[in-house]
Structure formats: C-alpha cells, structure tokens
Scaffold this motif. Structure first.
Motif, PDB file in Angstrom:
ATOM      1  N   GLU A 274       4.814  12.170  -9.119  1.00 14.19           N
ATOM      2  CA  GLU A 274       4.683  12.051  -7.662  1.00 14.19           C
ATOM      3  C   GLU A 274       3.876  10.802  -7.302  1.00 14.19           C
ATOM      4  OE1 GLU A 274       3.089  15.469  -5.723  1.00 14.19           O
ATOM      5  OE2 GLU A 274       4.669  16.809  -6.436  1.00 14.19           O
ATOM      6  N   SER A 277       5.851   7.643  -7.891  1.00 16.18           N
ATOM      7  CA  SER A 277       6.833   7.430  -6.812  1.00 16.18           C
ATOM      8  C   SER A 277       6.156   6.850  -5.578  1.00 16.18           C
ATOM      9  CB  SER A 277       7.532   8.749  -6.467  1.00 16.18           C
ATOM     10  OG  SER A 277       8.279   9.227  -7.569  1.00 16.18           O
ATOM     11  N   SER A 278       4.961   7.349  -5.265  1.00 12.56           N
ATOM     12  CA  SER A 278       4.211   6.818  -4.122  1.00 12.56           C
ATOM     13  C   SER A 278       3.802   5.372  -4.366  1.00 12.56           C
ATOM     14  CB  SER A 278       2.961   7.669  -3.869  1.00 12.56           C
ATOM     15  OG  SER A 278       3.309   8.992  -3.523  1.00 12.56           O
ATOM     16  N   LEU A 280       5.383   3.221  -6.213  1.00 14.08           N
ATOM     17  CA  LEU A 280       6.583   2.401  -6.097  1.00 14.08           C
ATOM     18  C   LEU A 280       6.883   2.089  -4.637  1.00 14.08           C
ATOM     19  CD1 LEU A 280       9.063   1.011  -7.245  1.00 14.08           C
ATOM     20  CD2 LEU A 280      10.211   3.235  -7.321  1.00 14.08           C
ATOM     21  N   HIS A 281       6.736   3.068  -3.773  1.00 18.43           N
ATOM     22  CA  HIS A 281       6.960   2.851  -2.341  1.00 18.43           C
ATOM     23  C   HIS A 281       5.994   1.803  -1.790  1.00 18.43           C
ATOM     24  CE1 HIS A 281       7.867   3.715   1.858  1.00 18.43           C
ATOM     25  NE2 HIS A 281       6.564   3.831   2.073  1.00 18.43           N
ATOM     26  N   ARG A 282       4.719   1.870  -2.204  1.00 14.20           N
ATOM     27  CA  ARG A 282       3.728   0.905  -1.721  1.00 14.20           C
ATOM     28  C   ARG A 282       4.023  -0.490  -2.258  1.00 14.20           C
ATOM     29  NH1 ARG A 282      -0.185   5.013  -4.027  1.00 14.20           N
ATOM     30  NH2 ARG A 282       0.059   6.731  -2.569  1.00 14.20           N
ATOM     31  N   ARG A 284       6.924  -1.736  -2.987  1.00 16.45           N
ATOM     32  CA  ARG A 284       8.077  -2.287  -2.256  1.00 16.45           C
ATOM     33  C   ARG A 284       7.685  -2.752  -0.864  1.00 16.45           C
ATOM     34  NH1 ARG A 284      12.422   2.368  -4.189  1.00 16.45           N
ATOM     35  NH2 ARG A 284      13.215   1.246  -6.025  1.00 16.45           N
ATOM     36  N   SER A 285       6.831  -2.013  -0.182  1.00 15.55           N
ATOM     37  CA  SER A 285       6.471  -2.374   1.187  1.00 15.55           C
ATOM     38  C   SER A 285       5.478  -3.534   1.246  1.00 15.55           C
ATOM     39  CB  SER A 285       5.891  -1.155   1.919  1.00 15.55           C
ATOM     40  OG  SER A 285       4.709  -0.707   1.291  1.00 15.55           O
ATOM     41  N   GLU A 286       4.744  -3.754   0.149  1.00 17.21           N
ATOM     42  CA  GLU A 286       3.728  -4.823   0.130  1.00 17.21           C
ATOM     43  C   GLU A 286       4.021  -5.852  -0.969  1.00 17.21           C
ATOM     44  OE1 GLU A 286       1.373  -5.365   2.162  1.00 17.21           O
ATOM     45  OE2 GLU A 286       0.973  -3.505   3.234  1.00 17.21           O
ATOM     46  N   ARG A 287       5.280  -6.017  -1.314  1.00 16.03           N
ATOM     47  CA  ARG A 287       5.623  -6.856  -2.471  1.00 16.03           C
ATOM     48  C   ARG A 287       5.215  -8.316  -2.291  1.00 16.03           C
ATOM     49  NH1 ARG A 287      10.093  -5.490   0.334  1.00 16.03           N
ATOM     50  NH2 ARG A 287      11.582  -7.120   0.964  1.00 16.03           N
ATOM     51  N   ILE A 342       8.394   1.161 -12.026  1.00 20.20           N
ATOM     52  CA  ILE A 342       9.690   0.937 -11.361  1.00 20.20           C
ATOM     53  C   ILE A 342      10.822   1.430 -12.247  1.00 20.20           C
ATOM     54  CG2 ILE A 342      11.268  -0.839 -10.557  1.00 20.20           C
ATOM     55  CD1 ILE A 342       8.780  -2.456  -9.686  1.00 20.20           C
ATOM     56  N   LYS A 346      13.131   4.921 -11.413  1.00 24.56           N
ATOM     57  CA  LYS A 346      14.567   4.712 -11.192  1.00 24.56           C
ATOM     58  C   LYS A 346      15.428   5.546 -12.140  1.00 24.56           C
ATOM     59  CE  LYS A 346      14.632   0.112  -9.092  1.00 24.56           C
ATOM     60  NZ  LYS A 346      15.035  -1.288  -9.255  1.00 24.56           N
TER      61      LYS A 346
END
Length: 347
Positions: A274, A277-278, A280-282, A284-287, A342, A346
């Motif tokens: 979990e 996954s969180s 990974l989301h961060r 992507r949003s702050e890459r 990542i 995936k």
C-alpha cells in the motif's frame, strides 16, 4: 524485525548550502531574505537551564540577550514568522509577540525554538531557527515530495527556518498512549510499517522514537494515526542500512512488538505494498521536482565514499539486487529504490 543496538555517527558534519541548491530552493519558493539569521541569535550574554515539568534538565537553555538588542531580535523573528506562515504578510503578526527564545545544546544543529503568542487569545505557536545543513534540507524536500506530509521551511544563506510539527513524541506515545484501550493497535502497527518503508526508500536515518511524532485524528468510526519524522539530520549520510530502518532501533521496540503481535506476514506485506503504491503516485505527480532535486544533489558531496560503498552493498544484499552495486551516490540509491517500486507496483 527484532531491534538491535544500531550505531550511528554522532559527529556528522554540517554541509553548506551550495549555489546549485540555493537556485533549486529559489525555484520552489523555499528561499527567503530574512531580517536576522541564526548567528544573530547566538550572540547572547549568558543562559539558564530550562527544566521540564518533572524538574529534569530538558537540554534546552534560555539565552539572555542584552537590552539594546531585544527589540530588534523580536521584531525580526515576527517578520520571519510572517514569511513562514503567510508569504510575508505582516498582518498575521499584528497582535502577536515573541514569548520565548530557547536554545538546544543537544544534537547536531543546536536549534533555537521560538514561541510566538497571540495577545488577543493567548494561542501560541512554535517555529525553529537552525544553522542551514544541506543534507537536512534534502531530507525536508524528500519528505515533502515522497511522504503524505507537507513540510514548511525557509532558507536564507546559512539560516534554516522550520515550522513546528505538532504531535506526541514517539517515546512519550509508546510509554503513555500505545496501549490505550480506545486505540486500535492494528492501525498503529500498520502506520509503523508504512513509516518504516518510507524511511528506507528516502534513506532517512535515525528515526528513534524521540525523532518522530504520532499524530492522532478522530474519524467518524475510529481513530486514525500517522507517524511523522521531525528530525532530518541523518538524511542519507550513514553507510549502515539498519540506520534507515526504524524497526531496528531498540527505542522503537514497543512499536515493533505491537506489529509482531497484531500483523501476520500477509498483512505486513499488504501494508508495505500500500505504501509503495502511494509512493508511486507521489513520484508521478512530483516527477519534475524530484528530477530537479536529483540533478542538484548528485553534484554534491554529502557523505563519504566509504559510506556509499557500504550502503550500496548492504542494499544489494537486503533486496537481493546487484544493481545497487552500480550506484555512485546516495542519490543513485534513492533513485534505484524508486525505480524498483515502479517495477513492483506495475507487476
């Protein structure tokens, strides 16, 4: 998950803020021109020990400043608070006054803790004035980017200003609150697993119980918990992998035991996944910001070659991944941690 007596360097050097890092800080609005700096607060005549509520030495001291400097210092600190909280809008300090300046003699950065009070209702807040340390700033940035928490800080040359992070100190929580019958122990154990995972990915070290706080949030059907780091002095400096795993510190044994009592191997892995996954989301949003931070930090010397060599070897053994042996810096190790997350998420 048994804790052990983890040894870390007590004499980690303070790394100066480089021009490249200063440029990064300006881009992301962390730079601020301040009316007074850390060195100004160091000029005091004498100090007295501050005792805690149990009469023990708190390791904080009360500096005594000369009368002709007090007004200038207090006014400057109010401007700093306005910069930190409201982008310099001085209206928020119109009815506030500086109540206390306290100086810590413990730790690497010897911070000043400032208490500011609203004279209209006696509500108070704290903030910290510290000597700027590049590795600590990288820790704050990674916390902002990769954790679920927001951090508020400013840098002006050799001075670092940090917002106070509210919460119950982890050692106090373990002693007085951990076994509260109203608290769901599984939720606490779950949060410690996630915190442990974040620290390793970010290479945030020395998360003993007194270096993090537990935040408690009542929800409509239960109570939620979050563990937050409050000390970033040991950001990617040490070569011992256990320094980056809170589960190995004996000071955290109460949390580890609760995890062993409450979680199965299956749920432990579930909570790890979990958090990945969180993360990974961060990422992507702050890459773009993460890329900028990587590019700057990879140009700096923030640890020793011996520490890098040891850590990449231990990371490779821990994850059974020889790619870690190809890393040339602590930044490379963090980047590989993220790449592996990542790939795993995936799958």
């Amino acid at each position: 998950m048994e804790p052990s007596d983890v040894k870390i360097s007590r004499k980690k050097p303070i790394f100066p803020v480089s021009p490249a890092l200063q440029k990064y800080l300006k881009k992301y609005q962390r730079e601020s021109k301040l009316p007074i700096g850390y060195d100004d607060l160091l000029i005091f005549d004498e100090s007295y020990p501050i005792m805690d509520k149990y009469g023990k030495d708190s390791l904080w001291r009360g500096p005594i400043y000369s009368a002709d400097r007090i007004e200038e210092l207090y006014n400057g600190l109010k401007v700093i608070y306005a910069n930190l909280k409201a982008s310099g809008n001085l209206r928020i300090v119109q009815h506030k006054y500086i109540d206390k300046i306290e100086y810590c003699t413990f730790g690497n950065t010897h911070p000043f803790r400032i208490r500011i009070v609203n004279r209209l209702n006696d509500v108070y807040d704290y903030f910290y004035v510290k000597k700027a340390d590049a590795s600590r700033i990288y820790g704050l940035e990674l916390e902002e980017i990769l954790s679920p928490n927001q951090v508020n800080y400013l840098v002006d040359r050799e001075t670092l200003i940090e917002e106070h992070i509210a919460g119950i100190p982890g050692d106090v929580f373990a002693k007085n609150y951990l076994h509260n019958p109203e608290y769901n122990p599984t939720r606490i154990a779950k949060e410690f697993v996630k915190f442990n995972e974040r620290c390793l990915v970010m290479l945030l070290g020395d998360m003993r119980a007194y270096n993090f706080v537990v935040q408690i949030t009542p929800d409509f059907d239960d109570i939620q918990f979050r563990i937050r780091a409050i000390d970033f002095d040991q950001q990617f400096y040490e070569g011992n992998i256990k320094v980056y795993l809170p589960q190995f510190f004996k000071e955290n044994y109460a949390y580890v035991k609760m995890g062993m009592d409450q979680l199965t191997d299956k749920t432990y892995l579930q909570y790890q996944q979990e958090e990945k996954s969180s993360l990974l989301h961060r990422v992507r949003s702050e890459r773009h910001r993460l890329t900028d931070l990587r590019d700057v930090s990879n140009t700096e010397v923030l640890t020793t070659e011996e520490n890098i060599s040891r850590l990449k070897k231990e990371m490779g053994e821990y994850f059974e991944d020889d790619q870690y042996l190809e890393c040339n810096s602590m930044t490379d190790i963090i980047e590989l941690n993220i790449k592996n997350i990542i790939r795993q998420v995936k799958l």
